[in-house]
Motif scaffolding. Sequence first.
Motif, PDB file in Angstrom:
ATOM      1  N   ILE A 104       0.632  -0.900   0.309  1.00  0.00           N
ATOM      2  CA  ILE A 104       0.011   0.153  -0.193  1.00  0.00           C
ATOM      3  C   ILE A 104       0.534   0.960   0.267  1.00  0.00           C
ATOM      4  CG2 ILE A 104      -2.210   1.020   1.495  1.00  0.00           C
ATOM      5  CD1 ILE A 104      -2.914  -1.389   2.006  1.00  0.00           C
ATOM      6  N   SER A 105       1.914   1.307   1.023  1.00  0.00           N
ATOM      7  CA  SER A 105       2.644   2.551   0.636  1.00  0.00           C
ATOM      8  C   SER A 105       3.624   2.552  -0.513  1.00  0.00           C
ATOM      9  CB  SER A 105       3.948   1.601   1.349  1.00  0.00           C
ATOM     10  OG  SER A 105       3.510   2.416   3.247  1.00  0.00           O
ATOM     11  N   GLY A 106       3.740   1.293  -1.461  1.00  0.00           N
ATOM     12  CA  GLY A 106       4.077   1.400  -2.738  1.00  0.00           C
ATOM     13  C   GLY A 106       3.377   2.090  -4.075  1.00  0.00           C
ATOM     14  N   GLY A 107       1.893   1.614  -3.402  1.00  0.00           N
ATOM     15  CA  GLY A 107       0.885   2.446  -4.826  1.00  0.00           C
ATOM     16  C   GLY A 107       0.869   3.995  -3.875  1.00  0.00           C
ATOM     17  N   LEU A 122      -6.207  13.952  12.452  1.00  0.00           N
ATOM     18  CA  LEU A 122      -7.366  13.430  12.558  1.00  0.00           C
ATOM     19  C   LEU A 122      -7.294  13.468  14.517  1.00  0.00           C
ATOM     20  CD1 LEU A 122      -9.458  11.761  10.573  1.00  0.00           C
ATOM     21  CD2 LEU A 122     -10.111  13.882  11.025  1.00  0.00           C
ATOM     22  N   VAL A 123      -7.637  14.152  15.283  1.00  0.00           N
ATOM     23  CA  VAL A 123      -7.246  14.078  16.790  1.00  0.00           C
ATOM     24  C   VAL A 123      -5.860  13.463  16.856  1.00  0.00           C
ATOM     25  CG1 VAL A 123      -8.447  12.761  18.295  1.00  0.00           C
ATOM     26  CG2 VAL A 123      -9.777  12.915  15.926  1.00  0.00           C
ATOM     27  N   GLY A 124      -5.817  14.825  16.203  1.00  0.00           N
ATOM     28  CA  GLY A 124      -4.099  14.710  16.520  1.00  0.00           C
ATOM     29  C   GLY A 124      -3.048  13.903  15.664  1.00  0.00           C
ATOM     30  N   PHE A 125      -3.537  13.112  14.391  1.00  0.00           N
ATOM     31  CA  PHE A 125      -2.929  12.163  14.203  1.00  0.00           C
ATOM     32  C   PHE A 125      -2.783  12.400  12.483  1.00  0.00           C
ATOM     33  CE2 PHE A 125      -3.679   9.282  17.557  1.00  0.00           C
ATOM     34  CZ  PHE A 125      -2.633   8.544  18.156  1.00  0.00           C
ATOM     35  N   GLN A 126      -2.012  12.685  11.716  1.00  0.00           N
ATOM     36  CA  GLN A 126      -1.903  13.031  10.569  1.00  0.00           C
ATOM     37  C   GLN A 126      -2.203  11.302  10.211  1.00  0.00           C
ATOM     38  OE1 GLN A 126       2.066  14.581   8.719  1.00  0.00           O
ATOM     39  NE2 GLN A 126       0.071  16.278   8.556  1.00  0.00           N
ATOM     40  N   PHE A 127      -2.982  11.296   8.888  1.00  0.00           N
ATOM     41  CA  PHE A 127      -3.227   9.731   7.983  1.00  0.00           C
ATOM     42  C   PHE A 127      -3.048  10.183   6.727  1.00  0.00           C
ATOM     43  CE2 PHE A 127      -5.722   9.814  12.314  1.00  0.00           C
ATOM     44  CZ  PHE A 127      -5.534   8.149  12.087  1.00  0.00           C
ATOM     45  N   ASN A 128      -2.552   9.147   5.956  1.00  0.00           N
ATOM     46  CA  ASN A 128      -2.606   9.846   4.432  1.00  0.00           C
ATOM     47  C   ASN A 128      -3.861   9.155   4.232  1.00  0.00           C
ATOM     48  OD1 ASN A 128      -1.247   9.207   1.593  1.00  0.00           O
ATOM     49  ND2 ASN A 128       0.884   8.627   2.287  1.00  0.00           N
ATOM     50  N   TYR A 129      -4.852  10.260   3.056  1.00  0.00           N
ATOM     51  CA  TYR A 129      -5.681   9.642   2.906  1.00  0.00           C
ATOM     52  C   TYR A 129      -5.690   9.150   1.141  1.00  0.00           C
ATOM     53  CZ  TYR A 129      -5.602  13.502  -0.929  1.00  0.00           C
ATOM     54  OH  TYR A 129      -5.107  15.028  -1.883  1.00  0.00           O
ATOM     55  N   LEU A 130      -4.958   8.733   1.380  1.00  0.00           N
ATOM     56  CA  LEU A 130      -4.054   7.639  -0.718  1.00  0.00           C
ATOM     57  C   LEU A 130      -3.875   6.101   0.317  1.00  0.00           C
ATOM     58  CD1 LEU A 130      -1.893  10.270  -2.418  1.00  0.00           C
ATOM     59  CD2 LEU A 130      -4.280   9.540  -2.494  1.00  0.00           C
ATOM     60  N   SER A 131      -3.683   6.009   1.353  1.00  0.00           N
ATOM     61  CA  SER A 131      -3.251   4.610   1.765  1.00  0.00           C
ATOM     62  C   SER A 131      -4.700   3.753   1.681  1.00  0.00           C
ATOM     63  CB  SER A 131      -3.115   5.042   2.741  1.00  0.00           C
ATOM     64  OG  SER A 131      -1.932   4.782   3.100  1.00  0.00           O
ATOM     65  N   LEU A 132      -5.733   5.309   2.566  1.00  0.00           N
ATOM     66  CA  LEU A 132      -6.826   4.597   2.888  1.00  0.00           C
ATOM     67  C   LEU A 132      -8.018   4.433   1.214  1.00  0.00           C
ATOM     68  CD1 LEU A 132      -9.219   4.337   4.628  1.00  0.00           C
ATOM     69  CD2 LEU A 132      -9.672   6.380   4.167  1.00  0.00           C
ATOM     70  N   LEU A 133      -7.772   5.427   0.212  1.00  0.00           N
ATOM     71  CA  LEU A 133      -7.912   4.978  -0.848  1.00  0.00           C
ATOM     72  C   LEU A 133      -7.589   3.520  -1.256  1.00  0.00           C
ATOM     73  CD1 LEU A 133      -9.571   6.195  -3.949  1.00  0.00           C
ATOM     74  CD2 LEU A 133      -7.585   7.045  -4.311  1.00  0.00           C
ATOM     75  N   ILE A 134      -5.957   3.617  -2.321  1.00  0.00           N
ATOM     76  CA  ILE A 134      -5.952   2.504  -2.431  1.00  0.00           C
ATOM     77  C   ILE A 134      -6.668   0.736  -1.594  1.00  0.00           C
ATOM     78  CG2 ILE A 134      -4.352   0.394  -2.358  1.00  0.00           C
ATOM     79  CD1 ILE A 134      -2.014   3.492  -2.952  1.00  0.00           C
ATOM     80  N   GLY A 135      -6.419   1.051   0.285  1.00  0.00           N
ATOM     81  CA  GLY A 135      -7.749   0.022   0.466  1.00  0.00           C
ATOM     82  C   GLY A 135      -9.405   0.019  -0.293  1.00  0.00           C
ATOM     83  N   ILE A 336      -0.796   5.907   8.520  1.00  0.00           N
ATOM     84  CA  ILE A 336      -0.511   6.705  10.173  1.00  0.00           C
ATOM     85  C   ILE A 336       1.336   6.962   9.779  1.00  0.00           C
ATOM     86  CG2 ILE A 336      -2.087   5.715  11.456  1.00  0.00           C
ATOM     87  CD1 ILE A 336       0.034   3.900  13.009  1.00  0.00           C
ATOM     88  N   GLY A 337       2.133   6.314   8.594  1.00  0.00           N
ATOM     89  CA  GLY A 337       3.530   7.043   8.435  1.00  0.00           C
ATOM     90  C   GLY A 337       4.677   5.893   9.129  1.00  0.00           C
TER      91      GLY A 337
END
Length: 405
Positions: A104-107, A122-135, A336-337
């Motif tokens: 997923i990180s590679g994608g 969100l709630v103090g954490f950084q999220f990569n929404y592209l990971s969620l998109l691939i998921g 989450i990095g």
Amino acid sequence: MKNPLKNIGPGTLVAAAFIGPGTVTVCTLAGVSFGFELLWAMGLSIVATIVLQEMAARLGLVYGKGLAATVKEQIQTPWLRVAAILLIVSAILVGNAAYEAGNISGGVLGLQTIFKEAFVTLVGFQFNYLSLLIGVIAFTLLFIGNYKVIERSLVALVLLMSISFVVAAILTNPEWVNVLKGVFLPKFPSDSLLTIIALVGTTVVPYNLFLHASLVQEKWSGAQQLPAARKDLYISIVLGGLVSMAIIICAAGIEQQNIANAADLAKGLEPLYGEVSKYVLSLGLFAAGITSAITAPLAAAYVARDCFGWKKDLKSARFRVVWIGILGLGVVFSSIGFSSIEIIQFAQVANGLLLPIIAGFLLWVVNKKSVLGDVRNTTFQTIVGLLIVLATLILGLRSLYKVFF
């Protein structure tokens, strides 16, 4: 003859599985560091992959059971059977969860070359929404639970990936005589041993042996279908090998040395060959990530199904729980990095421990007359298989040494 792609399927999924971001990164580093000189190592890796995957396909078609189920059935000593099942299940589940995060990180790396800002807080954490998109894309295809839909989707993505990397390699306008020398004249440049090991290790993937033995049962059955399964295998794996070689060729065209992954490769090509290189390579890396993100959870679910004797249904709740768990862990660790390099290193440990054992299990069962009868291994196939098992054992030990020392 009217539809030459009719019998293409399971082999393409296997190719999709081994050409993940790890393979792309290793091939990139091989090309940047050694030019065309390690193309022969990729060629030998493809031969080893074809030999082992053919055994796995033959087992699934003729015996009608996956590799895990066959091992479970053929080991007569109860404690050995339990130990083998625990080893297979734990290693595949843990290893595939680690690989999934790297996939997923590679994608995401591919998409980030185009979409620069991909983080939300969100709630103090950084999220990569592209990971969620691939998921979400991987989840949708797997949740449909229709083998033909998964197969056709991955065939399309593999074609996209293949075209992207081959076009990128052609854009570098290599010296083709030197390319051929790299393929057919083995060389061992200084400090290249670990890179050679990595090229083999990212191509001969243990979970693909389980995946292939199960997938052929979704499409065919019986020894009479072996020619079709072999044709599918040869075309798909050779195509996968050509894609991997194209990445090495592409990376060899870069003069600068500060290339660490395929995203850097895309940026490195841009000044020389224009914007088109960046987009072509980004699409290829995205396709590599998402195809592996689909096949890794699928393989883990097949292994769990075989080990625990669940019914053969892609839509069963138990089957879905396994692949959702693997996919979910991959999305979380990627978004989450967590360092993809550290994730892939952990996966290398699992791969180093598992590969020679699984290859040994496979070689053992495909030599048993009670399992494959007249289509069991020939003497030549057994000798080649033993050489590959020995090579994977050395590979495993060197991978472990590389990680810990």
